[in-house]
Design a protein around this motif. Structure first.
Motif, mmCIF file in Angstrom:
data_model
loop_
_atom_site.group_PDB
_atom_site.id
_atom_site.type_symbol
_atom_site.label_atom_id
_atom_site.label_comp_id
_atom_site.label_asym_id
_atom_site.label_seq_id
_atom_site.Cartn_x
_atom_site.Cartn_y
_atom_site.Cartn_z
ATOM 1 N N GLU B 70 -1.744 61.115 27.801
ATOM 2 C CA GLU B 70 -1.582 61.129 26.338
ATOM 3 C C GLU B 70 -0.226 61.681 25.912
ATOM 4 O O GLU B 70 0.196 61.513 24.769
ATOM 5 N N THR B 91 0.850 47.074 25.555
ATOM 6 C CA THR B 91 -0.305 47.500 24.748
ATOM 7 C C THR B 91 -1.572 47.527 25.596
ATOM 8 O O THR B 91 -2.434 48.386 25.408
ATOM 9 N N ILE B 94 -1.318 50.795 27.765
ATOM 10 C CA ILE B 94 -1.595 52.107 27.139
ATOM 11 C C ILE B 94 -3.095 52.326 26.986
ATOM 12 O O ILE B 94 -3.578 53.451 27.119
ATOM 13 N N GLU B 95 -3.847 51.233 26.742
ATOM 14 C CA GLU B 95 -5.306 51.373 26.635
ATOM 15 C C GLU B 95 -5.917 51.655 28.003
ATOM 16 O O GLU B 95 -6.841 52.448 28.138
ATOM 17 N N GLY B 100 -3.253 56.543 24.513
ATOM 18 C CA GLY B 100 -3.479 56.763 23.088
ATOM 19 C C GLY B 100 -2.567 55.892 22.251
ATOM 20 O O GLY B 100 -1.913 54.982 22.768
ATOM 21 N N ASN B 101 -2.514 56.153 20.962
ATOM 22 C CA ASN B 101 -1.781 55.277 20.042
ATOM 23 C C ASN B 101 -0.428 55.836 19.614
ATOM 24 O O ASN B 101 0.371 55.136 19.003
ATOM 25 N N ASP B 102 -0.188 57.118 19.938
ATOM 26 C CA ASP B 102 1.056 57.770 19.522
ATOM 27 C C ASP B 102 2.127 57.486 20.573
ATOM 28 O O ASP B 102 2.520 58.357 21.349
ATOM 29 N N VAL B 103 2.607 56.238 20.600
ATOM 30 C CA VAL B 103 3.485 55.833 21.695
ATOM 31 C C VAL B 103 4.318 54.616 21.279
ATOM 32 O O VAL B 103 3.850 53.758 20.530
ATOM 33 N N HIS B 104 5.559 54.595 21.736
ATOM 34 C CA HIS B 104 6.418 53.415 21.546
ATOM 35 C C HIS B 104 6.191 52.450 22.702
ATOM 36 O O HIS B 104 6.146 52.877 23.858
ATOM 37 N N VAL B 105 6.073 51.149 22.375
ATOM 38 C CA VAL B 105 5.820 50.154 23.421
ATOM 39 C C VAL B 105 6.674 48.920 23.151
ATOM 40 O O VAL B 105 6.802 48.494 22.003
ATOM 41 N N TYR C 14 -11.330 48.542 29.956
ATOM 42 C CA TYR C 14 -10.036 48.975 30.479
ATOM 43 C C TYR C 14 -10.119 50.334 31.166
ATOM 44 O O TYR C 14 -9.380 50.604 32.103
#
Lengths: 383, 348, 129
Positions: B70, B91, B94-95, B100-105, C14
């Motif tokens: 995370e 994407t 990361i899952e 988590g969602n607080d991330v640059h991709v 996942y």
């Protein structure tokens, strides 16, 4: 509740009925049943159908069939419990008569499977779509997993599984409505194409078009229509986890034993009181495990029982699938549970010809949905 | 100190030998083995793609780094075989890793150097204090047209690197890049297979960029080839990296450890990254590593790494590249390979 | 198009998120709203480990159309080290190496495609180790 009787039966020949639509098939079976019972009208109807939507792109099956049967405006209800749809439709019709709300009720079932769709995918919708089917499993695959677990636990042999198919083809040979009227050998089963290891093509019930229907009425009215009504003495149903993988035992079909306990209690009978049974042999292993859950054999003994002839018409203590079963007679899924009732009716009224079980008075049908997530058992008695 | 805090690589189990390909096209396998120094290559399973390879390599990198996923603030996957033309590969990753969602991709593409470009950006983001950890991946399931010379080399695999400031296992001392517009290899939109300019891919493309980037990196770092314990170059075949090493003054011994291409093939964006991964698997504290990638189009990224004391704590925490390369192989014949690589037209 | 329902299952597919009953500790995979064992409605979200063993299996020779180019392939009922159960395809394993009792590792793989132009659908598979 009123006592309920079956007073008429009708079914199409089972098989690949390329020139008949789902409507043609159902109406043919229903008209035969109406004529056989000699009833001028029906008050209500139930239609067991697993998936008109996937097989032929038609839902609203109850209304469609009432219309084409020329029975508007009678109430018509489609009943769905996967491969147990027919047996469950019969149970619903039974309740409508037993409750006194209707007198003459038709219980039918139909499936038109040979219409060009991916049958494996359509049937697989009876299993958990997201956690079983998503991961590549098929229905033969689910029962193959039961077979592998069963053979591993009880040292059952491939030959014992094959003996179920051989017996049922032998019985179906004498059933004019059966899809496959041919005797087969153990060797033929063992050399047939693998479908899902260890199950081979001849372990599997076929893809079938077909329809079946029976007429029920209060027992007190039955003699008006027939000299040989058959009484429904028990109907019971149970459910289990939709996913095979969540079961505590992979060698049991708990919905079958749960329904059986209730069915025997309601009829005040024991397994040994049953003279013959139509058991849901969608795959050879299914008949073996179900015959144990029905109390005919101890756990782990169902496989050897078939090999020893204990389930044959000729020498069996409990003849199973005298009609040829799903294996030889065919398995138009929604119609199967009704076709099982028809076989028991013919047996209890002495109309089974070369398949006749001597002195048959009490017969049982066991109809199963999915990999055993639903099961309905009906017990009938000759009067 | 800024650098790699965890690394991981992944190779599919399936292989095809040069002989199996050459037989189908009437070519002489011995001349390919001799000329290109290629013997066999990895082949992805039907259920593998750049995303699944990136996920597996990244899981190993997280294991080695011993961090909470995370806390990863950026994920960049470099590949020329992203499963989607439009939709990011990262994407899914990361899952799968629970980042988590607080991330640059973002997905990167620069032929075979998209992975090292991702490493550079990940390093810079950490250096700029924008993120605590950044994950960079080079992975590919590259395609060579049937009968094309690329069919002997285009393979599958990848490596992942987590950049951070604490518990660094390989410090990044210097970076650079050498880039020009050189169309030596390309794939147009909607085309299934890439095309290349034959011998033009050599001197004016690969060697020009690798050698220039290498020279500039040596200048920038004020180091000489003999200062390094290992050197890793992009490996389109077995021969090119050997020649590039020679031109820059590196010895065969220096490139031997990361020279995995003869048995792995060219994993494109994963090529020099997997080579680096093979080096890190065996490197000792204090070792210095010289690395230059190459991406057609064209450009080369250079890195100078210094291995730290922490390396010995992480090497055994996840599978090593050479073990994956040498063990558990399943060989395919050309028919199976053609099916696996979806070279056969199927009915829907 | 299965995209909307696919997205809902991502935590399970996942990263193997399951629900552990706060009352009886039974692990439901996928999570449920009611514990099938004790009827409790309170759960903790847990992530299953990637280690397990085969309880039973089959080799699919005839599949639905969507998997037909992958046959023959194994499918198994897996019990994870926590005692949770799930069904998974077998990857990277010779058919003769699949057997009841074998240890497996769960890995991340592509499971299916939504036709030739739809989304790629990922999930877990099991490798015999």
């Amino acid at each position: 509740m009123k006592d309920v009787a079956v007073i008429g039966i009708g079914m199409t020949k089972f098989g690949e009925l390329w020139n008949k639509s789902i409507k043609d098939i159902f109406v043919e079976a229903a008209l035969k049943a109406i004529d056989n019972a000699g009833v001028g009208h029906i008050d209500s109807m139930y239609v067991g159908a697993m998936s008109g939507g996937l097989f032929v792109g038609q839902e609203h099956i109850g209304a469609v069939m009432a219309d084409y049967l020329g029975m508007n405006p009678v109430p018509a209800t489609r009943v769905e419990s996967a491969c147990a749809s027919g047996g469950t439709a019969f149970r619903q019709a039974y309740f409508e008569v037993a409750s006194g709300s209707s007198e003459i009720v038709l219980a039918g079932g139909v499936e038109k499977m040979n219409d060009g769709v991916d049958v494996t995918a359509a049937l697989a919708t009876a299993a958990d779509q997201e956690y079983e089917v998503y991961n590549g499993i098929t229905f033969p695959g689910l029962y193959a997993m039961i077979a592998n677990a069963y053979m591993h636990q009880y040292n059952a042999t491939r030959e014992q599984l094959a003996a179920v198919a051989v017996k049922n083809h032998h019985n179906g040979f004498n059933n004019p409505n059966a899809q496959f009227r041919s005797e087969i050998t153990i060797e033929q089963v063992l050399n047939s194409t693998l479908v899902a290891d260890p199950l081979r093509l001849l372990d599997c019930s076929p893809v079938t078009d077909g329809g079946a229907a029976v007429i029920l009425c209060p027992l007190e009215l039955a003699k008006q229509f027939t000299d040989s009504p058959v009484k429904v003495i028990s109907t019971a149903q149970a459910s289990d986890t939709i996913s095979l993988y969540e079961r505590e035992s992979l060698t049991s079909l708990k919905a079958v034993s749960d329904a059986a306990v209730k069915a025997y209690k309601q009829a005040n009978l024991k397994p040994e009181d049953i003279d013959l049974a139509e058991v849901h042999d969608c795959f050879t292993i299914a008949e073996i495990v179900a015959s144990e859950e029905l109390g005919f054999f101890d756990k782990g003994c169902g496989a050897s029982a078939v090999e020893e002839g204990k389930t044959s018409i000729e020498e069996g203590t409990i003849p199973i699938n005298t009609s040829g079963g799903l294996k030889s007679k065919g398995h138009p899924v929604g119609a199967t549970g009704i076709a099982q009732v028809i076989e028991i009716y013919e047996q209890l009224t002495g109309q089974a010809g070369k398949r006749q079980v001597k002195d048959a008075r009490i017969g049982l049908t066991q109809n199963m949905g999915g990999s055993g997530a639903s099961c309905v058992i009906n017990i009938l008695e000759a009067l | 100190m800024i650098g790699i805090i965890g690394y991981g690589s992944y190779l599919p189990r399936y292989r095809i030998k040069v002989e199996s390909i050459a037989k189908e096209w009437g070519s002489d396998p011995e001349s390919i083995k001799r000329g290109l120094k290629l013997f066999e290559k990895t082949v992805p399973g039907l259920d593998e793609d750049t995303i699944t390879i990136a996920v597996q390599a990244s899981k190993y990198a997280v294991k080695r780094a011993g961090i909470n996923p995370e806390e990863i603030g950026a994920v960049y996957i470099g590949s020329e075989s992203h499963p989607y033309a439009v939709k990011p590969s990262g994407t899914v990753l990361i899952e799968a890793l629970g980042i988590g969602n607080d991330v640059h991709v973002a997905s990167y593409e620069f032929a075979c150097k998209a992975g090292t470009e991702a490493m550079f950006v990940a390093y810079c983001l950490v250096k700029a204090n924008e993120v605590k950890y950044a994950l960079a991946i080079g992975a590919d399931t590259s395609q060579g047209a049937p009968g094309d010379a690329l069919e002997y080399s285009a393979s599958a695999g990848g490596a992942a690197f987590i950049m951070g400031k604490e518990n660094v296992v390989a410090e990044i001392l210097f970076t650079n890049s050498f880039t020009s517009d050189t169309p030596d290899f390309w794939r147009r939109e909607h085309e299934f297979y890439p095309r290349h300019a034959g011998r033009f891919t050599g001197e004016p493309a690969y060697f020009k960029h690798v050698v220039n980037a290498g020279k500039l990196l040596l200048e920038k770092s004020a180091m000489k080839p003999e200062d390094f314990d290992y050197a890793v170059f992009h490996m389109p075949n077995g021969k090119f990296p050997q020649m590039a090493a020679k031109k820059l003054g590196f010895t065969k011994e220096q490139i031997e450890t990361g020279w995995i291409v003869p048995w792995m093939g060219n994993t494109y964006s994963g090529s020099s990254p997997t080579g680096l991964s093979a080096v890190l698997d065996v490197a000792k504290p204090g070792d210095k590593i010289f690395m230059v990638s190459f991406g057609s189009g064209a450009g080369s990224d250079g890195f100078v790494f210094k291995v730290t004391d922490k390396i010995v704590d992480v090497q055994d925490k996840a599978p090593k590249l050479r073990d994956m390369l040498d063990n558990n192989k399943i060989y395919l014949d050309y028919g199976e390979y053609a099916k696996f690589r979806e070279k056969i037209i199927l009915n829907e | 198009m299965i995209t909307p329902k696919y997205v809902r299952e991502i935590p399970q597919r996942y990263r193997l998120e399951a629900a552990k009953c706060k009352n009886c500790s039974y692990i439901s995979f996928p999570p449920r709203l009611v514990c099938p064992k004790c009827k409790s409605r309170s759960f903790d979200t847990i992530r299953l480990s990637d280690e397990g063993k085969i309880l039973t299996f089959t080799i699919i020779r005839v599949s639905s159309d969507i998997f037909s180019h992958q046959t023959p392939y194994g499918v198994a009922v897996i019990e994870t080290s926590e005692g949770a159960k799930l069904m998974a395809m077998i990857a990277d394993t010779k058919i003769e190496d699949i057997a009841i009792g074998k240890k497996v590792k769960l890995i991340f793989r592509k499971i299916r495609d939504e036709g030739v132009s739809g989304i790629h659908c990922y999930g877990y598979k099991a490798v015999v180790i």
